[in-house]
Design an enzyme around this catalytic site. Structure first.
Site, mmCIF file in Angstrom:
data_model
loop_
_atom_site.group_PDB
_atom_site.id
_atom_site.type_symbol
_atom_site.label_atom_id
_atom_site.label_comp_id
_atom_site.label_asym_id
_atom_site.label_seq_id
_atom_site.Cartn_x
_atom_site.Cartn_y
_atom_site.Cartn_z
ATOM 1 N N GLY A 39 -11.186 -17.054 -4.976
ATOM 2 C CA GLY A 39 -12.137 -18.108 -5.310
ATOM 3 C C GLY A 39 -13.503 -17.598 -5.703
ATOM 4 O O GLY A 39 -14.518 -17.987 -5.116
ATOM 5 N N GLY B 63 -5.314 0.825 0.246
ATOM 6 C CA GLY B 63 -6.455 1.597 -0.262
ATOM 7 C C GLY B 63 -6.894 1.153 -1.643
ATOM 8 O O GLY B 63 -7.836 1.686 -2.211
ATOM 9 N N ASP C 283 -10.592 0.423 2.395
ATOM 10 C CA ASP C 283 -10.378 1.302 1.231
ATOM 11 C C ASP C 283 -11.430 2.419 1.132
ATOM 12 O O ASP C 283 -11.216 3.405 0.446
ATOM 13 C CB ASP C 283 -10.407 0.483 -0.069
ATOM 14 C CG ASP C 283 -9.453 -0.703 -0.035
ATOM 15 O OD1 ASP C 283 -8.472 -0.642 0.726
ATOM 16 O OD2 ASP C 283 -9.687 -1.687 -0.762
ATOM 17 N N ASP D 13 -16.930 -4.095 -2.330
ATOM 18 C CA ASP D 13 -17.607 -4.041 -3.632
ATOM 19 C C ASP D 13 -17.457 -5.336 -4.427
ATOM 20 O O ASP D 13 -18.407 -5.800 -5.053
ATOM 21 C CB ASP D 13 -17.167 -2.811 -4.444
ATOM 22 C CG ASP D 13 -15.680 -2.795 -4.723
ATOM 23 O OD1 ASP D 13 -14.926 -3.477 -4.004
ATOM 24 O OD2 ASP D 13 -15.269 -2.102 -5.672
ATOM 25 N N GLY D 14 -16.258 -5.942 -4.364
ATOM 26 C CA GLY D 14 -16.033 -7.197 -5.090
ATOM 27 C C GLY D 14 -16.926 -8.309 -4.556
ATOM 28 O O GLY D 14 -17.586 -9.034 -5.319
HETATM 29 O O1 F6P Z 1 -9.229 -4.218 -0.103
HETATM 30 C C1 F6P Z 1 -8.528 -4.235 1.097
HETATM 31 C C2 F6P Z 1 -7.051 -4.408 0.880
HETATM 32 O O2 F6P Z 1 -6.418 -4.368 2.143
HETATM 33 C C3 F6P Z 1 -6.420 -3.402 -0.070
HETATM 34 O O3 F6P Z 1 -6.223 -2.143 0.537
HETATM 35 C C4 F6P Z 1 -5.163 -4.129 -0.442
HETATM 36 O O4 F6P Z 1 -4.717 -3.697 -1.705
HETATM 37 C C5 F6P Z 1 -5.591 -5.578 -0.492
HETATM 38 O O5 F6P Z 1 -6.779 -5.670 0.281
HETATM 39 C C6 F6P Z 1 -4.603 -6.570 0.024
HETATM 40 O O6 F6P Z 1 -5.093 -7.849 -0.188
HETATM 41 P P1 F6P Z 1 -4.495 -9.155 0.492
HETATM 42 O O7 F6P Z 1 -5.020 -9.217 1.898
HETATM 43 O O8 F6P Z 1 -5.016 -10.258 -0.349
HETATM 44 O O9 F6P Z 1 -3.005 -9.032 0.484
#
Ligand code: F6P
Length: 359
Positions: free
Chosen positions: A79, A184, A141, A116-117
């Protein structure tokens, strides 16, 4: 006269240590005479009418909070307010509503705990709305620039290392090659650190192009020494041999990395004649109690973030450098995405120990 207020929010994927950072910020703020409130589910709480938040007092912040995984405030990693997904499949810019929501809270400063996002979004909102923000870096990460480490990374590495500790005896009992796929995103920090600490024979990270002949040669070399098992750690973002991304699709079309462990498993068993098994560690890396390192880091960051607000310094991110907490421009940190340094100590250490990086 009512006290000045600080708002705290967690944003993006959760990790261990978020609650320790919230707790530290609340304690420090109250000692400096500030009130604290916590947004519910990050900026998503500001899309509700009225804005969703809760008051945070030192009494709510007993030491048990520091031990807890997750975030007591809730979070969202979906979002983007600048292109918010609507029910009909379109997107809408809701940044104005979020900024109004922040203003309705009557706060003098905002502490955004994010990756970062999230920082890119929060900083853009801050610029657009004249909001006063300070960032605390968190991510398993460890890919945020200008800080040596971020809240949550240490715990994720500890979990991945423990997974290797648990895989090793079962690998040895069954003469198997065990592949551990870790998270990661586009950086190989978790795989590299856990791979060294957990005694892996092969570490594959997105920063190093691999070939299967090298991986197979390493497995054969291990077998020739008389050892009957091998451990491989692979980062989720490692590509297929033809350079393709392996992703899985979830609700709402959300894509996440996944599948590289299984992809490699079949190929490695064909090439080496070894039986292979795959463990995908997934969100286990995010959900546990924080390690002591993450509690310390989060505590130091929480205190520093409040100190910055108290000094009237905004647009800053707290950071770890040379055993100290410092602050840097949040904009610079957003630009300085941090992948594994191929000339750094850990890559050198891995290679010097005879660990194959697949190249
Ligand atoms: O950025 C953290 C992280 O855990 C990444 O290592 C992984 O690719 C992603 O988020 C997983 O996202 P979600 O919780 O939306 O499945």
């Amino acid at each position: 006269m009512s006290k000045k207020r600080i708002a705290i929010l967690t944003s993006g994927g959760d990790c261990a240590g978020l609650n320790a950072a919230i707790r530290a910020a609340v304690h420090r703020a109250h000692r400096l005479g500030w009130e604290t409130i916590g947004l519910i589910n990050g900026t998503a709480g500001l899309l509700k009418d009225p804005a969703q938040y809760r008051t945070l007092t030192p009494n709510d912040m007993d030491s048990y909070v520091m031990r807890m995984g997750g975030t007591i405030l809730g979070t969202t990693n979906k979002g983007n307010p600048f292109a918010f997904p609507m029910a009909d499949g379109s997107t809408k810019d809701l940044s104005g509503k979020i900024i109004d929501g922040f203003r309705s809270l009557n706060v003098e400063g905002i502490i955004g705990i994010g990756g970062d996002g999230s920082f890119a979004i929060l900083n853009r909102l801050a610029m657009q709305g004249g909001l006063k923000m300070v960032g605390i870096p968190k991510t398993i990460d460890n890919d945020i620039g200008m800080t040596e480490t971020s809240v949550g990374f240490d715990t994720a590495v500890a979990v991945a290392t423990e997974a290797l500790d648990r895989l090793q005896p079962t690998a040895a009992s069954h003469d198997r090659v065990m592949i551990l796929e870790v998270m990661g995103r586009d950086a190989g920090h978790i795989a590299l650190a856990a791979g060294i600490a957990g005694g892996a024979d092969v570490i594959l990270i997105p920063e190093v192009a691999y070939n299967l002949e090298s991986v197979a040669a390493k497995i054969k070399e291990v077998k020739n020494t008389g050892r009957n098992f091998a451990l491989i750690v692979v980062s989720e973002a490692v590509k297929t041999l033809d350079g393709g991304k392996l992703e899985l699709e979830y609700m709402g079309g959300e894509k996440r990395y996944g599948g590289i462990g299984q992809y490699l498993s079949n190929k490695i068993s064909d090439m080496t004649g070894s039986e292979t098994r795959v463990t995908v560690l997934g969100h286990v890396q995010r959900g546990s109690q924080p390690t002591y390192n993450d509690r310390l880091l989060a505590s130091a960051f929480g205190v520093k973030a409040v100190d910055l607000i108290n000094e009237g310094k905004f647009g800053r991110m707290v950071a770890w450098s040379n055993r100290q907490v410092i602050d840097v421009a949040i904009e610079d940190a957003i630009k300085a995405y941090q992948q594994v340094d191929l000339n750094g100590t850990l890559v050198h250490t891995a290679r010097a120990l005879g660990i194959s990086m697949g190249d």
